[in-house]
Design an enzyme around this catalytic site. Structure first.
Site, PDB file in Angstrom:
ATOM      1  N   LYS A 149      -0.773 -16.485  29.745  1.00  0.00           N
ATOM      2  CA  LYS A 149       0.542 -17.013  29.413  1.00  0.00           C
ATOM      3  C   LYS A 149       0.601 -18.568  29.423  1.00  0.00           C
ATOM      4  O   LYS A 149       1.239 -19.287  28.569  1.00  0.00           O
ATOM      5  CB  LYS A 149       1.766 -16.430  29.650  1.00  0.00           C
ATOM      6  CG  LYS A 149       2.004 -15.008  28.958  1.00  0.00           C
ATOM      7  CD  LYS A 149       3.309 -14.723  29.261  1.00  0.00           C
ATOM      8  CE  LYS A 149       3.509 -13.313  28.940  1.00  0.00           C
ATOM      9  NZ  LYS A 149       4.363 -12.375  29.595  1.00  0.00           N
TER      10      LYS A 149
ATOM     11  N   GLY B 162      -2.008 -20.720  29.490  1.00  0.00           N
ATOM     12  CA  GLY B 162      -3.177 -21.383  28.872  1.00  0.00           C
ATOM     13  C   GLY B 162      -4.236 -21.148  29.666  1.00  0.00           C
ATOM     14  O   GLY B 162      -4.806 -20.445  30.394  1.00  0.00           O
TER      15      GLY B 162
ATOM     16  N   ASP C  43     -12.643 -12.136  28.238  1.00  0.00           N
ATOM     17  CA  ASP C  43     -14.037 -11.738  27.469  1.00  0.00           C
ATOM     18  C   ASP C  43     -14.146 -12.611  26.195  1.00  0.00           C
ATOM     19  O   ASP C  43     -15.148 -13.133  25.805  1.00  0.00           O
ATOM     20  CB  ASP C  43     -14.482 -10.284  27.374  1.00  0.00           C
ATOM     21  CG  ASP C  43     -14.490  -9.584  28.825  1.00  0.00           C
ATOM     22  OD1 ASP C  43     -14.855 -10.472  29.821  1.00  0.00           O
ATOM     23  OD2 ASP C  43     -14.078  -8.570  28.732  1.00  0.00           O
TER      24      ASP C  43
ATOM     25  N   PHE D 288     -20.571  -6.499  26.960  1.00  0.00           N
ATOM     26  CA  PHE D 288     -20.518  -6.151  25.541  1.00  0.00           C
ATOM     27  C   PHE D 288     -19.295  -6.922  25.086  1.00  0.00           C
ATOM     28  O   PHE D 288     -19.262  -7.313  23.609  1.00  0.00           O
ATOM     29  CB  PHE D 288     -20.604  -4.931  25.395  1.00  0.00           C
ATOM     30  CG  PHE D 288     -20.558  -4.303  24.145  1.00  0.00           C
ATOM     31  CD1 PHE D 288     -21.714  -4.474  23.181  1.00  0.00           C
ATOM     32  CD2 PHE D 288     -19.463  -3.662  23.472  1.00  0.00           C
ATOM     33  CE1 PHE D 288     -22.052  -3.887  22.126  1.00  0.00           C
ATOM     34  CE2 PHE D 288     -19.599  -3.064  22.107  1.00  0.00           C
ATOM     35  CZ  PHE D 288     -20.849  -3.459  21.463  1.00  0.00           C
TER      36      PHE D 288
ATOM     37  N   GLU E  59     -20.888  -7.926  36.490  1.00  0.00           N
ATOM     38  CA  GLU E  59     -21.052  -6.556  36.446  1.00  0.00           C
ATOM     39  C   GLU E  59     -22.233  -6.198  36.323  1.00  0.00           C
ATOM     40  O   GLU E  59     -22.718  -4.947  36.287  1.00  0.00           O
ATOM     41  CB  GLU E  59     -20.013  -5.926  35.463  1.00  0.00           C
ATOM     42  CG  GLU E  59     -18.596  -5.980  35.293  1.00  0.00           C
ATOM     43  CD  GLU E  59     -17.629  -5.614  34.351  1.00  0.00           C
ATOM     44  OE1 GLU E  59     -16.772  -5.208  34.619  1.00  0.00           O
ATOM     45  OE2 GLU E  59     -18.335  -5.356  33.323  1.00  0.00           O
TER      46      GLU E  59
HETATM   47  O1  RIB Z   1     -12.767  -7.612  30.836  1.00  0.00           O
HETATM   48  C1  RIB Z   1     -12.286  -6.263  30.414  1.00  0.00           C
HETATM   49  C2  RIB Z   1     -13.566  -5.140  30.795  1.00  0.00           C
HETATM   50  O2  RIB Z   1     -13.615  -5.080  32.200  1.00  0.00           O
HETATM   51  C3  RIB Z   1     -13.211  -3.710  30.313  1.00  0.00           C
HETATM   52  O3  RIB Z   1     -13.648  -3.619  28.713  1.00  0.00           O
HETATM   53  C4  RIB Z   1     -14.030  -2.995  31.347  1.00  0.00           C
HETATM   54  O4  RIB Z   1     -15.051  -2.105  30.812  1.00  0.00           O
HETATM   55  C5  RIB Z   1     -14.375  -3.808  32.347  1.00  0.00           C
HETATM   56  O5  RIB Z   1     -15.656  -4.205  32.183  1.00  0.00           O
END
Ligand code: RIB
Length: 326
Positions: A236, A238, A273, A47, A143
């Site tokens: 940090k 890069g 992410d 997400f 995940e």
């Molecule tokens: O990468 C961060 C995420 O890892 C968090 O939002 C947590 O939910 C896990 O999935």
């Protein structure tokens, strides 16, 4: 060309979690009970990455599994707010959760409870083949069940799209079949070392990785993914980019570093992410530009996300990024 074609299309197949976050001066050690400041918010690597891709300007579909509960309802509400094309399997399991500690330097440790995320099946991914066919880039993480990631990448590859694997979390196993379908891999230091060793490479110290010389790092990347590109995100320090011989993606060099953006980090949760979502969006928007340009964009996007607390909620927009960095 339609508006969404101009924006580029990304499909993210992955997790949604409700993050339970405690901010405290130092990360807890075994046996310690500490008091921290609590907040909760939307997360899950899938997400977070989908939100980042959408805010970076790509038409983004998000294939996931949600519980029939408050967490699932929150995901639907937020996806609508960000214009995400949500394709959610309705699971009888509770929506995924994560427990996160953030220290005074913005560093974190995370434990996840997969819940509904574990129910995301290859069959459900198959029901959304049209979205995968239409995307320039398919992005996934670890995940969600491995077979579902494989199904998504196989379909995207068949349709001529690029596949971007964020091999996270570090303790998750990515099979040879998934690596074979991966065009670009984006581990952080810990994930890189864990996955490299699983694939028969050297045992490296994640804390020493950024200090290795470039040629050595490149050789390790080639061992991880011989046929594709690897971007190691180094916080940090890069990131480090390594391409396969003869497949430089418009870059002049087979390997190089990109410096981190100058930011004041307060919470690095979801920074990886942010990087992945922004990289996917940039690649989808302008597949012919040099890869290094996309990486620089993603580095800035990720940097900006660390100036806000939270995961998905901390993702900046393309406009905010351009206002800050030009
Ligand atoms: O990468 C961060 C995420 O890892 C968090 O939002 C947590 O939910 C896990 O999935």
């Amino acid at each position: 060309m339609s508006d969404s074609a101009n924006k580029g299309r990304v499909v993210v197949v992955g997790s949604f979690n409700i993050d339970h976050v405690w901010a405290l001066p130092a990360l807890p050690r075994p046996g310690e009970t500490l008091a921290g400041t609590y907040h909760t918010g939307p997360g899950g690597k899938g997400f977070n990455q989908a939100t980042a891709a959408a805010r970076a300007g790509a038409a983004t579909a998000f294939v996931c599994a949600l519980g029939d509960d408050a967490g699932g309802r929150l995901a639907r509400e937020l996806a609508a707010g960000d214009g995400l094309d949500l394709r959610a399997l309705r699971s009888a399991e509770p929506t995924g959760t994560a427990g996160i500690y953030v220290d005074a330097d913005g560093r974190n440790t995370i434990v996840i409870g997969p819940g509904a995320n574990a129910e995301l099946s290859p069959a459900f991914v198959g029901e959304h083949a049209a979205a995968l066919d239409a995307a320039q880039v398919a992005l996934t993480q670890l995940e969600t069940p491995l077979e579902s990631a494989i199904a998504a990448f196989a379909r995207a590859r068949d349709a001529g799209g690029s596949t971007l694997l964020n091999p996270a979390p570090a303790d998750a196993v990515a099979s040879d079949a998934l690596w074979a379908l991966t065009d670009i891999a984006t581990p952080n230091e810990t994930e890189f070392c864990a996955q490299l060793q699983r694939r028969g490479g050297d045992a490296l110290d994640p804390d020493a990785l950024a200090g290795l010389d470039d040629a050595a790092l490149h050789a390790h990347c080639r061992r991880l993914l011989a046929h594709g590109s690897v971007v190691i995100t180094l916080g940090k320090s890069g990131c480090f980019v390594s391409h396969a011989n003869g497949a430089l993606r418009g870059d002049a060099q087979a390997f190089y570093r990109v410096a981190a953006a100058a930011v004041k980090a307060i919470d690095t949760t979801g920074a990886g992410d942010a990087f992945n979502g922004a990289l996917a969006a940039a690649l989808a928007r302008d597949p012919d530009a040099a890869f290094g340009e996309h990486v620089r964009y993603a580095v800035r996007f990720a940097g900006l996300s660390t100036e806000r607390a939270g995961a998905a909620a901390a993702m900046p927009s393309d406009a905010e990024l351009r206002a800050r960095f030009g």
